[in-house]
Design a protein around this motif. Structure first.
Motif, mmCIF file in Angstrom:
data_model
loop_
_atom_site.group_PDB
_atom_site.id
_atom_site.type_symbol
_atom_site.label_atom_id
_atom_site.label_comp_id
_atom_site.label_asym_id
_atom_site.label_seq_id
_atom_site.Cartn_x
_atom_site.Cartn_y
_atom_site.Cartn_z
ATOM 1 N N MET A 153 0.846 -1.173 0.000
ATOM 2 C CA MET A 153 0.000 0.000 0.000
ATOM 3 C C MET A 153 0.898 1.245 0.000
ATOM 4 O O MET A 153 1.912 1.280 0.656
ATOM 5 C CB MET A 153 -0.900 -0.031 1.230
ATOM 6 N N SER A 154 0.487 2.266 -0.755
ATOM 7 C CA SER A 154 1.325 3.461 -0.873
ATOM 8 C C SER A 154 1.302 4.278 0.415
ATOM 9 O O SER A 154 0.379 4.177 1.214
ATOM 10 C CB SER A 154 0.859 4.315 -2.052
ATOM 11 N N LYS A 155 2.308 5.112 0.572
ATOM 12 C CA LYS A 155 2.409 5.921 1.785
ATOM 13 C C LYS A 155 1.383 7.059 1.834
ATOM 14 O O LYS A 155 1.204 7.667 2.860
ATOM 15 C CB LYS A 155 3.825 6.461 1.926
ATOM 16 N N PHE A 156 0.729 7.327 0.718
ATOM 17 C CA PHE A 156 -0.275 8.387 0.721
ATOM 18 C C PHE A 156 -1.679 7.849 0.419
ATOM 19 O O PHE A 156 -2.534 8.546 -0.104
ATOM 20 C CB PHE A 156 0.088 9.507 -0.275
ATOM 21 N N SER A 157 -1.939 6.614 0.797
ATOM 22 C CA SER A 157 -3.221 5.973 0.504
ATOM 23 C C SER A 157 -4.406 6.701 1.146
ATOM 24 O O SER A 157 -5.511 6.668 0.624
ATOM 25 C CB SER A 157 -3.204 4.511 0.929
ATOM 26 N N SER A 158 -4.167 7.361 2.270
ATOM 27 C CA SER A 158 -5.284 8.062 2.914
ATOM 28 C C SER A 158 -5.783 9.244 2.081
ATOM 29 O O SER A 158 -6.879 9.747 2.312
ATOM 30 C CB SER A 158 -4.895 8.545 4.310
ATOM 31 N N PHE A 159 -4.983 9.660 1.081
ATOM 32 C CA PHE A 159 -5.391 10.772 0.224
ATOM 33 C C PHE A 159 -6.094 10.308 -1.048
ATOM 34 O O PHE A 159 -6.578 11.129 -1.817
ATOM 35 C CB PHE A 159 -4.180 11.637 -0.146
ATOM 36 N N MET A 160 -6.126 9.013 -1.281
ATOM 37 C CA MET A 160 -6.814 8.479 -2.452
ATOM 38 C C MET A 160 -8.303 8.785 -2.331
ATOM 39 O O MET A 160 -8.876 8.711 -1.235
ATOM 40 C CB MET A 160 -6.597 6.978 -2.587
ATOM 41 N N LYS A 161 -8.922 9.115 -3.440
ATOM 42 C CA LYS A 161 -10.307 9.568 -3.437
ATOM 43 C C LYS A 161 -11.236 8.609 -2.698
ATOM 44 O O LYS A 161 -12.114 9.035 -1.952
ATOM 45 C CB LYS A 161 -10.796 9.786 -4.865
ATOM 46 N N GLY A 162 -11.066 7.344 -2.883
ATOM 47 C CA GLY A 162 -11.934 6.369 -2.229
ATOM 48 C C GLY A 162 -11.748 6.283 -0.726
ATOM 49 O O GLY A 162 -12.603 5.752 -0.020
ATOM 50 N N ASN A 163 -10.644 6.806 -0.200
ATOM 51 C CA ASN A 163 -10.360 6.732 1.226
ATOM 52 C C ASN A 163 -10.650 8.023 1.987
ATOM 53 O O ASN A 163 -10.533 8.060 3.206
ATOM 54 C CB ASN A 163 -8.893 6.351 1.442
ATOM 55 N N VAL A 164 -11.008 9.064 1.275
ATOM 56 C CA VAL A 164 -11.263 10.352 1.912
ATOM 57 C C VAL A 164 -12.663 10.348 2.518
ATOM 58 O O VAL A 164 -13.618 9.898 1.892
ATOM 59 C CB VAL A 164 -11.138 11.499 0.882
ATOM 60 N N LYS A 165 -12.772 10.848 3.741
ATOM 61 C CA LYS A 165 -14.073 10.945 4.398
ATOM 62 C C LYS A 165 -14.959 11.914 3.623
ATOM 63 O O LYS A 165 -14.528 13.009 3.277
ATOM 64 C CB LYS A 165 -13.926 11.456 5.831
ATOM 65 N N GLN A 166 -16.174 11.494 3.380
ATOM 66 C CA GLN A 166 -17.136 12.368 2.703
ATOM 67 C C GLN A 166 -17.729 13.338 3.717
ATOM 68 O O GLN A 166 -18.095 12.943 4.825
ATOM 69 C CB GLN A 166 -18.242 11.541 2.043
ATOM 70 N N THR A 167 -17.813 14.581 3.339
ATOM 71 C CA THR A 167 -18.392 15.571 4.236
ATOM 72 C C THR A 167 -19.904 15.564 4.099
ATOM 73 O O THR A 167 -20.438 15.327 3.023
ATOM 74 C CB THR A 167 -17.854 16.983 3.938
ATOM 75 N N GLU A 168 -20.556 15.799 5.197
ATOM 76 C CA GLU A 168 -22.007 15.843 5.204
ATOM 77 C C GLU A 168 -22.462 17.291 5.110
ATOM 78 O O GLU A 168 -21.715 18.211 5.428
ATOM 79 C CB GLU A 168 -22.534 15.201 6.478
ATOM 80 N N THR A 169 -23.705 17.454 4.684
ATOM 81 C CA THR A 169 -24.253 18.800 4.627
ATOM 82 C C THR A 169 -24.527 19.280 6.051
ATOM 83 O O THR A 169 -24.652 18.491 6.980
ATOM 84 C CB THR A 169 -25.548 18.836 3.797
ATOM 85 N N VAL A 170 -24.613 20.581 6.190
ATOM 86 C CA VAL A 170 -24.859 21.208 7.485
ATOM 87 C C VAL A 170 -26.160 21.989 7.386
ATOM 88 O O VAL A 170 -26.399 22.676 6.389
ATOM 89 C CB VAL A 170 -23.692 22.156 7.845
ATOM 90 N N LYS A 171 -26.982 21.892 8.402
ATOM 91 C CA LYS A 171 -28.236 22.637 8.422
ATOM 92 C C LYS A 171 -28.026 23.961 9.150
ATOM 93 O O LYS A 171 -27.313 24.029 10.143
ATOM 94 C CB LYS A 171 -29.330 21.821 9.101
ATOM 95 N N LEU A 172 -28.641 24.993 8.609
ATOM 96 C CA LEU A 172 -28.586 26.319 9.220
ATOM 97 C C LEU A 172 -30.016 26.832 9.331
ATOM 98 O O LEU A 172 -30.700 27.007 8.327
ATOM 99 C CB LEU A 172 -27.737 27.272 8.372
ATOM 100 N N LYS A 173 -30.458 27.063 10.557
ATOM 101 C CA LYS A 173 -31.824 27.543 10.795
ATOM 102 C C LYS A 173 -31.822 29.061 10.771
ATOM 103 O O LYS A 173 -31.108 29.710 11.534
ATOM 104 C CB LYS A 173 -32.323 27.024 12.149
ATOM 105 N N LEU A 174 -32.603 29.603 9.853
ATOM 106 C CA LEU A 174 -32.796 31.044 9.775
ATOM 107 C C LEU A 174 -34.172 31.355 10.349
ATOM 108 O O LEU A 174 -35.139 30.642 10.079
ATOM 109 C CB LEU A 174 -32.684 31.527 8.329
ATOM 110 N N GLU A 175 -34.259 32.395 11.123
ATOM 111 C CA GLU A 175 -35.459 32.699 11.892
ATOM 112 C C GLU A 175 -36.735 32.806 11.060
ATOM 113 O O GLU A 175 -37.792 32.355 11.476
ATOM 114 C CB GLU A 175 -35.228 34.018 12.656
ATOM 115 N N ARG A 176 -36.664 33.371 9.866
ATOM 116 C CA ARG A 176 -37.871 33.614 9.064
ATOM 117 C C ARG A 176 -38.473 32.364 8.433
ATOM 118 O O ARG A 176 -39.617 32.377 7.987
ATOM 119 C CB ARG A 176 -37.574 34.596 7.923
ATOM 120 N N PHE A 177 -37.710 31.299 8.341
ATOM 121 C CA PHE A 177 -38.171 30.109 7.631
ATOM 122 C C PHE A 177 -38.442 28.970 8.610
ATOM 123 O O PHE A 177 -37.698 28.780 9.567
ATOM 124 C CB PHE A 177 -37.120 29.675 6.599
ATOM 125 N N GLU A 178 -39.486 28.204 8.315
ATOM 126 C CA GLU A 178 -39.830 27.075 9.180
ATOM 127 C C GLU A 178 -38.785 25.972 9.098
ATOM 128 O O GLU A 178 -38.518 25.296 10.088
ATOM 129 C CB GLU A 178 -41.198 26.509 8.795
#
Length: 133
Positions: A1-26
């Motif tokens: 295994m290569s020394k930079f395997s954690s940077f391979m696309k398949g090994n990178v953690k996928q980021t999740e979306t973040v919710k932001l509550k704005l006062e005017r919207f339900e």
């Protein structure tokens, strides 16, 4: 295994979306982080040529257009490209809808959250102090 395997696309953690509550919207809006490549494309679109010294054109960066671009690109929900949503505000285009849909303070909150989740938020002085300890 290569020394930079954690940077391979398949090994990178996928980021999740973040919710932001704005006062005017339900419902909260949903944001995603932007990649450097996406920010570069938005950045390139934000330069305009204006007359400079002795009428020579100068490239000037439009910060408002850049902030609007990264905000618009990061919003996952609601879909700003939805025609029905655009029609309800009497506009066409995601950036025009963003301008009509959100108040200035809400746009600032969105920008703050987008920069935070994209890894460009924070205070450099706090980072320096943390590194010293």
């Amino acid at each position: 295994m290569s020394k930079f395997s954690s940077f391979m696309k398949g090994n990178v953690k996928q980021t999740e979306t973040v919710k932001l509550k704005l006062e005017r919207f339900e419902e909260p809006i949903e944001l995603r982080p932007l990649t450097a490549g996406e920010a570069d494309k938005i950045n390139e679109k934000c330069f305009v040529n204006k007359p400079g010294i002795k009428g020579r054109p100068e490239r000037v960066f439009d910060v408002v257009k850049y902030n609007r671009g990264i905000n618009t690109a990061s919003i996952v929900y609601p879909d700003l490209n939805d025609v029905e949503l655009q029609e309800s505000y009497g506009v066409r285009g995601a950036e025009n809808l963003f301008s009509e849909l959100f108040y200035l303070g809400e746009a600032s909150q969105i920008l703050e959250k987008v920069t935070e989740i994209s890894g460009i938020g924070g205070n450099i002085n706090e980072d320096i102090e943390e590194a010293k300890n």
